[in-house]
Design an enzyme around this catalytic site. Structure first.
Site: not given
Ligand code: VG1
Ligand code: CO
Length: 543
Positions: A113-114, A277, A279, A281-282, A376
């Site tokens: 992801s990010h 982001d 992948d 989804d954000r 998302k």
């Molecule tokens: C973070 C965010 C959470 C989100 C998750 C995955 O998790 O706070 O809201 O669902 O990332 O997002 P954490 O446990 O680091 O707070 V993504 O875009 O990384 O799949």
């Molecule tokens: Co993501």
């Protein structure tokens, strides 16, 4: 078919976090590491022979190599067909879309992801079930348990496939279909939003900028925003996915999407700015010189949902993660639909959407989506905003200000302290938990503590219990402080502090959030002793 059974030692550290298994690339390069996790997934999901799987990732470093391994393992484990995004690319929402559209058994998404990519960066993998959504906790727990005892895995002894050639290739008895990663998703978006109204808006001189941050949304945004909606070339910036995201941190927030933020704060800023982001989804939504918090974005989308053709009949309900502000609750109240509060992570929304209880979901962490898929969806949120702007013909800032005037403003901010030593972070959490007995009733300036707890959630559909989901301190006026440890980081511990206050008075709603929240920020520090314990003067990221 030449199936090999390779012995391996069990791994003890394959516990999926908030969103799948995330580790440094180096960890995934340890012999048998990826294979162990994939075999554990296949063992747990036990797909009937001949099943179809979806496979793709965000294009980061190691994506192609991992895909070749997973394909050979899928063939050796009896899958009949795998749909793979061309070049190994599928954004997370697009993978969800493809799983649902073709009714596959599930899918594997490769993404961290990010988190930054590249040889020194992070890699990740997760399994999504046949509804298109992230596997629920009972499945991820079973995968973890399996990985801890696994002693061998199955893999086909063969060369890989050509990931760039659209069409069907055979791998042993299994068909590999390389598909256009954008087409199905773009078609779904056209069915939900008023593309002709958005096209007209853009034709009329409305200007926008979309920052794909050198991550997976580049090809999606180019196809949808520039080709189908007719925005001029150059509207999408950083649109070519790179294995290391150009050395950046593909996290669409005010700190890491600074290029876009500078454009939107500049003299010739366009009317609308957005970023996604790693992948896809954000999303981050910006107006000219104006930031929309993700919590407000969810509320604005909910309040204006009927303007989009896909939601014209109204919404069944809303769900938001616990740390997300209650702005959406106010809209749900007015619409007369339920609002659910779930733990952090998209997997908790799946059951509610499958049961038809909610249409819109959101998280404060720049995540917004709906039941059109089970993830998302960054571009979906951007298109929703464009649809609203096309119909209302107000600026982003004006839409939000009017929203606050009508519903009140849930002033909100999140402070992240990244890469703390794990014991320091655990110490802060223990410190706060240790205050739970004496906090209720205590006064801090104007704020009196009403309750504190460690959030736990019972899924209303399947009754499963998830506890330890974040420490909450609630005040009598409805303000909140929430502390939780991140489940997606790969270095030390990341502590998140979520702050929320309510402002009903329109004359005071336009105040700077950090100033308005200053008293709560001070209370959070006093209770947690964070600065003293960590030696940090300020958060790594404020959003
Ligand atoms: C973070 C965010 C959470 C989100 C998750 C995955 O998790 O706070 O809201 O669902 O990332 O997002 P954490 O446990 O680091 O707070 V993504 O875009 O990384 O799949
Ligand atoms: Co993501």
């Amino acid at each position: 078919m030449n199936v090999r059974i390779i012995p391996t030692k069990p791994f003890a550290d394959q516990k999926p976090g908030t969103s799948g298994l995330r580790k440094k690339v180096a960890a995934f390069k340890v012999p048998h590491y990826l294979e162990s996790f994939v075999q554990s997934v296949f063992d747990v999901v036990a797909a009937p022979a001949g099943s179809t799987l979806v496979l793709g990732g965000d294009g980061r470093y190691h994506n192609r190599e991992a895909i070749q391994v997973i394909l050979r393992m899928a063939a050796a484990n009896g899958f009949g067909r795998v749909l793979v995004g061309q070049g190994g690319i599928l954004s997370t929402p697009a993978a969800s879309c493809v799983i649902r559209k073709y009714g596959t058994h599930g899918g594997i998404i490769l993404s961290a992801s990010h988190n930054p990519g590249g040889p020194e960066g992070d890699f990740g993998i997760k399994y999504n079930t046949g509804n298109g959504g992230p596997a629920p906790e009972k499945i991820t727990d079973a995968i973890f348990a399996r990985s801890a005892v696994l002693s061998s895995y199955r893999i086909l002894d063969t060369a890989g496939v050509d990931l760039d050639r659209i069409g069907r290739q055979m791998l042993g008895d299994m068909a590999v279909e390389i598909i256009d990663p954008v087409a199905d998703y773009a078609e779904l978006m056209e069915s939900l939003f008023d593309f002709s109204a958005i096209r007209e808006l853009i034709d009329g001189g409305f200007r926008l900028c979309f920052d794909a941050m050198h991550a997976v949304t580049g090809p999606y945004a180019l196809e949808i925003i520039e080709r189908r909606l007719g925005a001029p070339a150059g509207t999408v910036i950083n649109g070519v996915p790179l294995p290391d995201f150009g050395g950046g941190h593909p996290d669409p927030n005010l700190t890491y999407a600074h290029e876009l933020v500078e454009i939107m704060n500049g003299d010739s800023a366009p009317d609308f700015g957005a970023a996604s982001d790693g992948d896809g989804d954000r999303n981050m939504i910006l107006g000219r010189g104006f930031f929309v918090t993700p919590s407000d974005s969810l509320a604005v989308i909910a309040a204006n949902a009927a303007l989009a053709p896909g939601y014209a009949d109204g919404i069944a309900g809303i769900a938001r993660s616990m740390p997300t502000s209650a702005a959406a609750d106010r809209v749900a109240g007015k619409l007369g639909v339920p609002c659910y509060e779930t733990p952090t992570g998209w997997k908790f929304f799946g059951n509610l959407m499958d049961a038809g209880k909610v249409t819109l979901c959101g998280e404060e962490s720049f995540g917004t989506g709906s039941s059109h898929v089970r993830e998302k969806d960054g571009l979906w949120a951007v298109l929703f905003w464009l649809n609203i702007l096309a119909r209302r013909r107000l600026s982003v800032e004006e839409i939000v200000h009017r929203h606050w005037a009508e519903y009140g403003r849930n002033v909100y901010s999140r402070h992240d302290y990244e890469a703390l030593p794990s014991d320091v972070a655990a110490g802060v959490m223990a410190q706060v938990r240790g205050r739970f007995a004496d906090l209720p009733g205590q006064r801090f300036g104007d704020y009196r503590v009403k309750f504190c707890d460690d959030f736990s959630y019972t899924d209303p559909i399947d009754g499963s219990l998830s506890s330890g989901q974040g420490l909450r301190i609630g005040f009598e006026d409805g303000s909140r402080i929430v502390l939780r440890l991140s489940g997606t980081g790969t270095e030390g511990a990341t502590l998140r502090i979520y702050l929320e206050a309510f402002e009903a008075d329109p004359a005071r709603q336009k105040a700077d959030a950090q100033q308005a929240l200053a008293p709560l920020i001070a209370i959070a520090d006093e209770i947690s002793q964070l600065r003293q314990r960590s030696g940090r003067e300020r958060p790594t990221v404020i959003t």
